[in-house]
Design an enzyme around this catalytic site. Structure first.
Site, PDB file in Angstrom:
ATOM      1  N   CYS A 183     -13.164  -0.904   1.419  1.00 45.64           N
ATOM      2  CA  CYS A 183     -14.187  -1.635   0.667  1.00 45.64           C
ATOM      3  C   CYS A 183     -15.148  -2.360   1.618  1.00 45.64           C
ATOM      4  CB  CYS A 183     -13.530  -2.548  -0.358  1.00 45.64           C
ATOM      5  SG  CYS A 183     -14.644  -2.914  -1.717  1.00 45.64           S
ATOM      6  N   HIS A 223      -9.444  -0.337  -3.125  1.00 42.13           N
ATOM      7  CA  HIS A 223      -8.471  -1.296  -2.581  1.00 42.13           C
ATOM      8  C   HIS A 223      -7.055  -0.726  -2.661  1.00 42.13           C
ATOM      9  CE1 HIS A 223     -10.724  -5.178  -2.137  1.00 42.13           C
ATOM     10  NE2 HIS A 223     -11.614  -4.462  -2.817  1.00 42.13           N
ATOM     11  N   GLU A 256      -4.450  -1.618  -1.277  1.00 41.99           N
ATOM     12  CA  GLU A 256      -3.390  -2.617  -1.108  1.00 41.99           C
ATOM     13  C   GLU A 256      -3.028  -3.308  -2.424  1.00 41.99           C
ATOM     14  OE1 GLU A 256      -6.493  -2.945  -0.607  1.00 41.99           O
ATOM     15  OE2 GLU A 256      -7.146  -4.990  -1.025  1.00 41.99           O
TER      16      GLU A 256
END
Ligand code: GLN
Length: 196
Positions: free
Chosen positions: A79, A170, A172
């Site tokens: 990102c 994202h 994560e």
């Protein structure tokens, strides 16, 4: 043991450490440039690219991160991290690290689609990757040496150029650690070839 550092100046860095650890590698938060000597690969997380750039300058990380990449050690930008890696940012004179031959557009999916999830086919990684996009950029164009790994709605959302990896989403924020595992594999391979 393979050690992956996550740039910990701003943004979702702790979640990245968790994702790295889920793949079996060691994850550390990097807050000082000296720590770059102790890691085999670096993740630059999502957040806000202009804020992160300000902090990169404040803590004198810009040249050391470029050198880290030049030495052959892998870097993964997610990102805002993707924006920091790009060599061109549409509509802006700003370039941050500029190590990846990609042209990016910030906040590219527009207001209506501020945040959304999508299942992606990421080449060599997964054909059903659960991706979370938050005010995400996309890649408008890649140079000759960069390879497109995934598209969403026709737009490039993941790319790789040698030991540089970047994605718009994202990874994560979910329990789908497969793209992190792909990066860890890149780092393990670079470690072997750098040791030769
Ligand atoms: N829109 C942010 C930027 O331009 C990136 C958003 C994110 O990292 N989730 O830096």
């Amino acid at each position: 043991m393979t050690t992956i550092g996550v740039l910990g100046l701003q943004g979702a860095f702790r979640e990245h450490v968790r994702s790295v650890e889920a793949t079996g590698a060691k994850g550390v938060v990097v807050k000082k440039k000296e720590q770059l000597d102790e890691i085999d690969g670096l993740i630059i997380p999502g957040g806000e690219s202009t804020t992160m750039r300000r902090l990169i300058d404040k803590y004198d990380f810009l040249e050391p991160i470029r050198q880290f990449g030049k030495s052959g050690k892998p870097i993964f930008g997610t990102c805002a991290g993707l924006i920091l890696l790009a060599s061109e940012i549409d509509g802006s004179y700003d370039v941050h690290l500029g190590v990846m031959d990609i042209k990016v557009r910030r906040n590219a999916f527009g207001r209506q689609r501020d945040s959304f999830e999508a299942s992606l086919n990421i080449e060599g990684v997964a054909d059903d990757f659960n991706a979370v996009f938050i005010r995400a950029p996309y890649v408008e164009d890649v140079g000759e040496d960069a390879k497109v790994l995934a598209r969403y709605d026709g737009h490039i959302v993941a790319a790789q150029q040698g030991h540089y990896l970047a994605c718009s989403f994202h990874p994560e924020l979910t329990d789908d650690h497969r793209i992190t595992a792909h990066f860890v594999k890149m780092v393990e391979e670079s470690k072997k070839s750098l040791a030769l």
